[in-house]
Design a protein around this motif. Structure first.
Motif, PDB file in Angstrom:
ATOM      1  N   LEU A 148      82.848 -51.813 -71.741  1.00  0.00           N
ATOM      2  CA  LEU A 148      81.941 -51.178 -72.693  1.00  0.00           C
ATOM      3  C   LEU A 148      80.327 -51.337 -72.441  1.00  0.00           C
ATOM      4  O   LEU A 148      79.406 -50.327 -72.523  1.00  0.00           O
ATOM      5  CB  LEU A 148      81.800 -51.862 -74.351  1.00  0.00           C
ATOM      6  N   ARG A 149      80.004 -52.371 -71.682  1.00  0.00           N
ATOM      7  CA  ARG A 149      78.613 -52.710 -71.378  1.00  0.00           C
ATOM      8  C   ARG A 149      78.364 -51.517 -70.052  1.00  0.00           C
ATOM      9  O   ARG A 149      77.381 -51.198 -70.153  1.00  0.00           O
ATOM     10  CB  ARG A 149      78.439 -53.957 -70.814  1.00  0.00           C
ATOM     11  N   SER A 150      79.342 -51.506 -69.427  1.00  0.00           N
ATOM     12  CA  SER A 150      79.137 -50.506 -68.174  1.00  0.00           C
ATOM     13  C   SER A 150      78.915 -49.157 -68.669  1.00  0.00           C
ATOM     14  O   SER A 150      78.355 -48.180 -68.070  1.00  0.00           O
ATOM     15  CB  SER A 150      80.201 -50.789 -67.127  1.00  0.00           C
ATOM     16  N   LEU A 151      79.743 -48.759 -69.887  1.00  0.00           N
ATOM     17  CA  LEU A 151      79.872 -47.230 -70.148  1.00  0.00           C
ATOM     18  C   LEU A 151      78.617 -47.176 -71.069  1.00  0.00           C
ATOM     19  O   LEU A 151      78.075 -45.886 -71.281  1.00  0.00           O
ATOM     20  CB  LEU A 151      80.999 -47.061 -71.275  1.00  0.00           C
ATOM     21  N   GLY A 185      75.665 -48.956 -70.769  1.00  0.00           N
ATOM     22  CA  GLY A 185      74.344 -49.140 -70.154  1.00  0.00           C
ATOM     23  C   GLY A 185      73.721 -48.125 -69.733  1.00  0.00           C
ATOM     24  O   GLY A 185      74.167 -47.026 -69.669  1.00  0.00           O
ATOM     25  N   THR A 186      72.302 -48.380 -69.231  1.00  0.00           N
ATOM     26  CA  THR A 186      71.762 -47.083 -68.510  1.00  0.00           C
ATOM     27  C   THR A 186      72.015 -47.072 -66.965  1.00  0.00           C
ATOM     28  O   THR A 186      72.545 -48.059 -66.481  1.00  0.00           O
ATOM     29  CB  THR A 186      70.164 -47.693 -68.459  1.00  0.00           C
ATOM     30  N   PRO A 187      72.255 -45.697 -66.748  1.00  0.00           N
ATOM     31  CA  PRO A 187      72.722 -45.459 -65.267  1.00  0.00           C
ATOM     32  C   PRO A 187      71.765 -46.055 -64.403  1.00  0.00           C
ATOM     33  O   PRO A 187      70.466 -45.981 -64.429  1.00  0.00           O
ATOM     34  CB  PRO A 187      72.797 -43.964 -65.181  1.00  0.00           C
TER      35      PRO A 187
END
Length: 94
Positions: free
Chosen positions: A84-87, A89-91
């Motif tokens: 979830l953090r990777s999805l 988060g800002t690119p």
């Protein structure tokens, strides 16, 4: 009269009479009239030990299963948090 219960008559108490039994062969059989003291056989002691060991093993299995379930749940929550953090988060720029 309708709401008052009627109880049946009590039976008369029974009286027990004991009669003395006289045997003419006491000298031939002295041990037959002495009750033997109760003894615990080795099988009951072994059975008690086996039951205790089985209870300890069963409790160990249940506790191990509970600890394993908690560990798997914690790992699953950690993996879900990383995903979830990777999805969300800002690119990042490469």
């Amino acid at each position: 009269m309708l709401l008052r219960p009627t109880y049946p008559a009590l039976p008369e108490p029974r009286t027990h009479t004991t009669t003395a039994v006289v045997h003419g062969h006491e000298s031939a059989c002295p041990c037959a009239h002495i009750p033997a003291p109760p003894t615990r056989g080795i099988a009951s002691v072994v059975g008690l030990g086996v039951g205790a060991v089985a209870a300890v093993v069963l409790v160990g299995i249940v506790l191990t299963a509970l600890v394993t379930a908690v560990a798997i749940g914690a790992v699953s929550v950690a993996v879900a948090a990383v995903v979830l953090r990777s999805l969300l988060g800002t690119p990042r720029h490469r």
